[in-house]
Scaffold this motif. Structure first.
Motif, PDB file in Angstrom:
ATOM      1  N   ALA A  12       0.727  -1.229  -0.090  1.00 27.22           N
ATOM      2  CA  ALA A  12      -0.129  -0.024   0.057  1.00 27.22           C
ATOM      3  C   ALA A  12       0.875   1.090   0.049  1.00 27.22           C
ATOM      4  O   ALA A  12       0.521   2.214  -0.592  1.00 27.22           O
ATOM      5  N   VAL A  13       1.921   1.253   0.781  1.00 24.87           N
ATOM      6  CA  VAL A  13       2.867   2.174   0.944  1.00 24.87           C
ATOM      7  C   VAL A  13       4.028   2.460  -0.450  1.00 24.87           C
ATOM      8  O   VAL A  13       4.198   3.327  -0.830  1.00 24.87           O
ATOM      9  N   SER A  14       4.531   1.144  -0.639  1.00 23.56           N
ATOM     10  CA  SER A  14       5.740   1.165  -1.682  1.00 23.56           C
ATOM     11  C   SER A  14       5.737  -0.143  -2.007  1.00 23.56           C
ATOM     12  O   SER A  14       5.695  -1.131  -0.952  1.00 23.56           O
ATOM     13  N   HIS A  15       6.123  -0.539  -3.450  1.00 29.47           N
ATOM     14  CA  HIS A  15       6.215  -1.833  -3.840  1.00 29.47           C
ATOM     15  C   HIS A  15       7.762  -2.259  -3.461  1.00 29.47           C
ATOM     16  O   HIS A  15       8.024  -3.384  -3.626  1.00 29.47           O
ATOM     17  N   LEU A  16       8.439  -1.281  -3.235  1.00 29.01           N
ATOM     18  CA  LEU A  16       9.885  -1.540  -2.625  1.00 29.01           C
ATOM     19  C   LEU A  16      10.140  -1.641  -1.143  1.00 29.01           C
ATOM     20  O   LEU A  16      11.070  -2.558  -0.986  1.00 29.01           O
ATOM     21  N   PHE A  17       9.212  -0.911  -0.452  1.00 26.25           N
ATOM     22  CA  PHE A  17       9.479  -1.115   1.033  1.00 26.25           C
ATOM     23  C   PHE A  17       8.423  -1.504   1.633  1.00 26.25           C
ATOM     24  O   PHE A  17       7.351  -1.040   1.259  1.00 26.25           O
ATOM     25  N   THR A  18       8.389  -2.345   2.798  1.00 25.46           N
ATOM     26  CA  THR A  18       7.259  -2.524   3.863  1.00 25.46           C
ATOM     27  C   THR A  18       7.798  -1.764   4.990  1.00 25.46           C
ATOM     28  O   THR A  18       8.852  -2.084   5.411  1.00 25.46           O
ATOM     29  N   PHE A  19       7.166  -0.935   5.474  1.00 25.66           N
ATOM     30  CA  PHE A  19       7.568  -0.274   6.823  1.00 25.66           C
ATOM     31  C   PHE A  19       6.436  -0.996   7.927  1.00 25.66           C
ATOM     32  O   PHE A  19       5.430  -1.320   7.692  1.00 25.66           O
ATOM     33  N   ALA A  20       7.206  -1.140   9.018  1.00 24.21           N
ATOM     34  CA  ALA A  20       6.410  -1.747  10.142  1.00 24.21           C
ATOM     35  C   ALA A  20       6.860  -1.107  11.190  1.00 24.21           C
ATOM     36  O   ALA A  20       8.100  -0.497  11.693  1.00 24.21           O
ATOM     37  N   LEU A  21       6.035  -1.107  12.264  1.00 22.12           N
ATOM     38  CA  LEU A  21       6.196  -0.333  13.638  1.00 22.12           C
ATOM     39  C   LEU A  21       6.178  -1.274  14.804  1.00 22.12           C
ATOM     40  O   LEU A  21       5.157  -2.068  14.940  1.00 22.12           O
ATOM     41  N   ILE A  22       7.281  -1.503  15.681  1.00 24.75           N
ATOM     42  CA  ILE A  22       7.079  -2.440  16.858  1.00 24.75           C
ATOM     43  C   ILE A  22       7.161  -1.242  17.826  1.00 24.75           C
ATOM     44  O   ILE A  22       7.974  -0.797  18.319  1.00 24.75           O
ATOM     45  N   THR A  23       6.008  -1.717  18.873  1.00 23.85           N
ATOM     46  CA  THR A  23       6.087  -0.826  20.276  1.00 23.85           C
ATOM     47  C   THR A  23       5.842  -1.984  21.390  1.00 23.85           C
ATOM     48  O   THR A  23       5.108  -3.043  21.302  1.00 23.85           O
ATOM     49  N   THR A  24       6.157  -1.505  22.728  1.00 21.00           N
ATOM     50  CA  THR A  24       6.001  -2.450  23.722  1.00 21.00           C
ATOM     51  C   THR A  24       4.715  -1.818  24.370  1.00 21.00           C
ATOM     52  O   THR A  24       4.285  -2.361  25.605  1.00 21.00           O
ATOM     53  N   MET A  25       3.804  -0.797  23.941  1.00 17.05           N
ATOM     54  CA  MET A  25       3.013  -0.378  24.335  1.00 17.05           C
ATOM     55  C   MET A  25       1.679  -1.449  24.641  1.00 17.05           C
ATOM     56  O   MET A  25       1.453  -2.268  23.590  1.00 17.05           O
ATOM     57  N   PRO A  26       0.839  -1.334  25.499  1.00 20.25           N
ATOM     58  CA  PRO A  26      -0.467  -2.053  25.477  1.00 20.25           C
ATOM     59  C   PRO A  26      -1.502  -1.600  24.143  1.00 20.25           C
ATOM     60  O   PRO A  26      -1.423  -0.312  24.179  1.00 20.25           O
ATOM     61  N   LYS A  27      -2.140  -2.507  23.746  1.00 21.60           N
ATOM     62  CA  LYS A  27      -2.951  -2.065  22.772  1.00 21.60           C
ATOM     63  C   LYS A  27      -4.130  -0.979  23.409  1.00 21.60           C
ATOM     64  O   LYS A  27      -4.570  -0.342  22.460  1.00 21.60           O
ATOM     65  N   SER A  28      -4.620  -1.026  24.632  1.00 23.19           N
ATOM     66  CA  SER A  28      -5.294  -0.228  25.314  1.00 23.19           C
ATOM     67  C   SER A  28      -4.943   1.346  24.942  1.00 23.19           C
ATOM     68  O   SER A  28      -5.714   2.088  25.375  1.00 23.19           O
ATOM     69  N   GLU A  29      -3.704   1.496  24.991  1.00 30.10           N
ATOM     70  CA  GLU A  29      -2.999   2.763  24.979  1.00 30.10           C
ATOM     71  C   GLU A  29      -2.630   3.537  23.777  1.00 30.10           C
ATOM     72  O   GLU A  29      -2.176   4.581  23.748  1.00 30.10           O
ATOM     73  N   VAL A  30      -3.121   2.749  22.614  1.00 28.57           N
ATOM     74  CA  VAL A  30      -2.697   3.423  21.360  1.00 28.57           C
ATOM     75  C   VAL A  30      -3.750   2.968  20.303  1.00 28.57           C
ATOM     76  O   VAL A  30      -4.327   1.896  20.204  1.00 28.57           O
ATOM     77  N   GLU A  31      -3.899   3.895  19.447  1.00 29.02           N
ATOM     78  CA  GLU A  31      -4.784   3.775  18.414  1.00 29.02           C
ATOM     79  C   GLU A  31      -4.166   3.858  17.042  1.00 29.02           C
ATOM     80  O   GLU A  31      -3.067   4.552  16.870  1.00 29.02           O
ATOM     81  N   ILE A  32      -4.637   3.395  16.040  1.00 29.20           N
ATOM     82  CA  ILE A  32      -4.059   3.292  14.591  1.00 29.20           C
ATOM     83  C   ILE A  32      -3.938   4.938  14.134  1.00 29.20           C
ATOM     84  O   ILE A  32      -3.103   5.373  13.772  1.00 29.20           O
ATOM     85  N   THR A  33      -5.002   5.527  14.682  1.00 32.78           N
ATOM     86  CA  THR A  33      -4.960   6.999  14.353  1.00 32.78           C
ATOM     87  C   THR A  33      -3.858   8.100  15.014  1.00 32.78           C
ATOM     88  O   THR A  33      -3.774   9.138  14.822  1.00 32.78           O
ATOM     89  N   ASP A  34      -3.333   7.366  15.868  1.00 38.02           N
ATOM     90  CA  ASP A  34      -2.179   7.970  16.855  1.00 38.02           C
ATOM     91  C   ASP A  34      -0.891   7.796  15.840  1.00 38.02           C
ATOM     92  O   ASP A  34       0.145   8.543  16.111  1.00 38.02           O
ATOM     93  N   LEU A  35      -0.830   7.147  14.850  1.00 39.81           N
ATOM     94  CA  LEU A  35       0.400   7.132  13.883  1.00 39.81           C
ATOM     95  C   LEU A  35       0.253   8.051  12.742  1.00 39.81           C
ATOM     96  O   LEU A  35      -0.684   8.255  12.282  1.00 39.81           O
ATOM     97  N   PRO A  36       1.556   8.275  12.216  1.00 43.42           N
ATOM     98  CA  PRO A  36       1.506   9.356  11.160  1.00 43.42           C
ATOM     99  C   PRO A  36       0.925   8.415   9.868  1.00 43.42           C
ATOM    100  O   PRO A  36       0.736   7.117  10.047  1.00 43.42           O
TER     101      PRO A  36
END
Length: 651
Positions: A542-566
């Motif tokens: 969806a972002v690039s045919h050459l790169f897949t961007f991934a984000l890894i965090t130790t936060m609990p799911k209850s404390e972060v939403e998809i909309t909190d991301l760029p």
């Protein structure tokens, strides 16, 4: 204009004994294309449809590269030949989503037993060893025994789904390249039955045609270097009738009088015997037939009874450890892989594995080169990386084979322990080069290191709360994976924003490469199959045919939403992971700790992973520094500028 440089095979392409100028080459290609049976045209011609050639073709086909496979055999391998898949190879098949049929049909071997008899002692067990002790961090700590034909079938079926067929009864004869930098190679073949000439025009040629490779002989100055051992070994595949107790373990049996047997359990209730035919056995080698070898096996195994319900395959071979002095031609247009580039004994179950990983290494590089996205240094890295592994292998194999023949169980066990990481495949490590960037100022504390395979780790996929093996979760689409690791998304939000802005700018190389890849895959898309409906590869492009961007965090799911991301990471929502299931990891460790050793509260790490699963580079930044995100974006551009380029037509 200088004369053309011909990669001279046994004959020149026109058979007239003189090289061609670029103009003559162009005229010849025009003539060929106008003939009643014009040449086949492709981007990569693969010679040889064994495991190496089929692994390469399968990956190229998946990437959307136009590939032709020629093989002089009438059919695929029916029985026998190679038989063992090591843990890293099993992981590779998992990454390709091809492992399930092999796991269902194969035999898993977890241990090794050692037996010995001398003039003073009858045959007795010396001991047992775990084949892959916990020191080896793999998901599959065993050898999977399946014969070579089953592996070939998996690849052939996948190729057929994408409309690619192996051209059988077609023997490679010679190839040539003219002086025109972008001109195609002319690959000359003969059909086995009629000996009619068949011509292919290709950008690249890869010889996967075995130890007696014609492609290797066609590359100037390419020759195998090494030695042959005097002993001859017989191989028997069949279903046994025996009272020997360790028939379902990998077992080494040594008789001081008669020689050694290496016992390998096989699929369909079969067993493989590798039987040493010691020099004391007189007579011509051709007299060492199946009956002789079966009797030798009975002598070594006495006093245990050994008989065969049936024998499916019998073979005989002499050990040779050889490595080609080069794996490619001067133009980086013709390459060697598998037995064409290295040969060794089958005792440690390395041949098929190493051969397929040659192809695994080369496939993604050829894909980027065929699309005009690769600098020459990327293709040049193939020889440097895989020849190192081949040399490591033959050196290990020389010691290992001699210790099997010598029957010294203690020395053999020690040799195995010393080399167990390499044998498993995860110890096949590459040195520093254009794609493995080692920075002196970066202190490597964790297990993720440039030139090494990405260690296995368990995380939770944010979107659907599924625990996944992160090294397997992103499908192998020929992309680089860019992992950003942090403890707290909110704390590092400014870093993430400025990083995303930096790599989205028109002058960013990452942005330019993504745009070029989008154009390339638009013109020449990956070849789809029905299973894509379930995998949905567009989730990862969806972002690039050459790169897949991934984000890894130790936060609990209850404390972060998809909309909190760029926006970049919102678009990459299928690769947003929570590092919260250490209890499911092979080491009971958080992914962050395993990969990095430690990570400060405000620190962000970026791990670049190559399309073949090897770590390319690692960087760390303090997110509290104002321009840290900007610097991370520049660092990313600096890394990829080492070996990628924007094609002139799209720049």
């Amino acid at each position: 204009m200088s004369p053309a440089v011909l990669e001279k095979p046994a004959e020149d392409p026109l058979g007239d004994g003189h090289p061609e100028t670029t103009a003559e080459c162009v005229d010849r290609l025009t003539l060929l294309r106008s003939m009643p049976e014009p040449p086949l045209e492709c981007q990569v011609c693969v010679v040889g449809a064994g495991p190496a050639g089929l692994m390469l073709a399968c990956n190229l086909g998946r990437f959307g590269v136009k590939v032709e496979v020629v093989d002089d055999r009438a059919d695929q391998t029916p029985v026998g030949r190679a038989d063992g898949l090591q843990p890293k190879t099993i992981e590779t098949f998992r990454q390709m989503r091809l492992a399930d049929p092999l796991l269902q049909r194969g035999v898993r071997v977890y241990d090794i037993a050692f037996w010995r008899s001398t003039a003073d002692e009858p045959l007795h067990r010396l001991g047992r060893e775990v084949h892959y002790p916990p020191v080896i961090d793999v998901l599959d700590p065993y050898i999977l025994l399946v014969h070579q034909g089953m592996v070939e079938s998996i690849f052939i079926d996948d190729l057929k789904k994408r409309g690619i067929e192996v051209r059988r009864n077609t023997a490679f004869d010679s190839y040539s390249v003219c002086d025109s930098k972008g001109g195609p190679l002319q690959v000359n073949c003969r059909t086995n039955v009629t000996q009619d000439r068949k011509v292919l025009l290709a950008q690249y040629l890869v010889g996967c045609d075995g130890a007696h490779s014609k492609v290797r002989r066609s590359i100037p100055d390419a020759r195998p270097v090494g030695v042959s051992q005097p002993s001859v070994w017989g191989v028997l595949d069949g279903e046994l009738e025996t009272d020997f107790p360790d028939i379902w373990s990998k077992t080494l049996v040594y008789s001081q009088e008669h020689g050694s047997i290496l016992i390998i359990p096989r699929e369909r209730n079969m067993t493989r015997f590798y039987i040493e035919l010691k020099s004391s056995s007189k007579g011509d080698r051709n007299q060492l037939g199946q009956d002789f070898v079966m009797q030798r096996a009975k002598d070594i195994m006495a006093p245990f009874e050994v008989g065969w319900k049936y024998v499916e395959w019998f073979g005989r071979y002499q050990i040779g450890q050889r490595v080609a002095n080069r794996f490619c031609d001067n133009h980086l247009r013709a390459f060697l892989a598998g037995d064409a580039s290295h040969t060794h004994s089958p005792k440690a179950a390395q041949g098929m594995n190493t051969s397929m990983h040659d192809a695994w290494n080369l496939g993604w590089k050829l894909n980027l080169a065929a699309r005009g996205l690769a600098k020459q240094t990327l293709l040049a890295s193939y020889e440097g990386e895989r020849r190192k592994i081949a040399l490591d292998l033959v050196n290990f194999d020389y010691e290992h084979a001699n210790q099997i023949a010598g029957g010294d169980a203690v020395a053999l066990a020690e040799n195995f322990k010393t080399n167990v990481r390499f044998i498993s495949g995860i110890g096949a490590e590459y040195g520093e080069n254009a794609i493995n960037m080692v920075e002196p100022q970066t202190w490597v504390m964790g297990e993720a290191k440039p030139g090494c395979l990405l260690p296995p780790a368990k995380v939770t996929r944010y979107l659907d709360s599924n625990p996944v093996d992160i090294q397997l979760d992103i499908p192998m689409l020929g992309q680089f994976r860019i992992y950003l690791l942090m403890w707290d998304v909110h704390q590092t939000r400014i870093f993430l924003d400025t990083f995303c802005q930096a790599i989205a700018r028109p002058d960013s190389l990452v942005s330019q490469l993504s745009a070029a890849a989008s154009i390339s895959y638009g013109k020449q898309p990956r070849l789809p199959v029905p299973e894509d409906l379930y995998m949905r590869p567009e989730r990862y492009t969806a972002v690039s045919h050459l790169f897949t961007f991934a984000l890894i965090t130790t936060m609990p799911k209850s404390e972060v939403e998809i909309t909190d991301l760029p926006a970049l990471f919102q678009d990459s929502r299928w690769t947003f992971y929570l590092d919260d299931v250490p209890e499911q990891d092979t080491r009971g460790s958080l992914c962050t700790n395993k990969w990095l050793g430690s990570l400060g509260p405000g620190e962000v790490a970026i791990v670049n992973v190559r399309p073949d699963g090897y770590v390319g580079s690692i960087g760390r930044w303090d997110s509290s520094v104002d321009d840290a995100g900007e610097e991370a974006g520049k660092w990313l551009d600096t890394y990829y500028e080492r070996f990628l380029q924007v094609p002139t037509s799209t720049s």
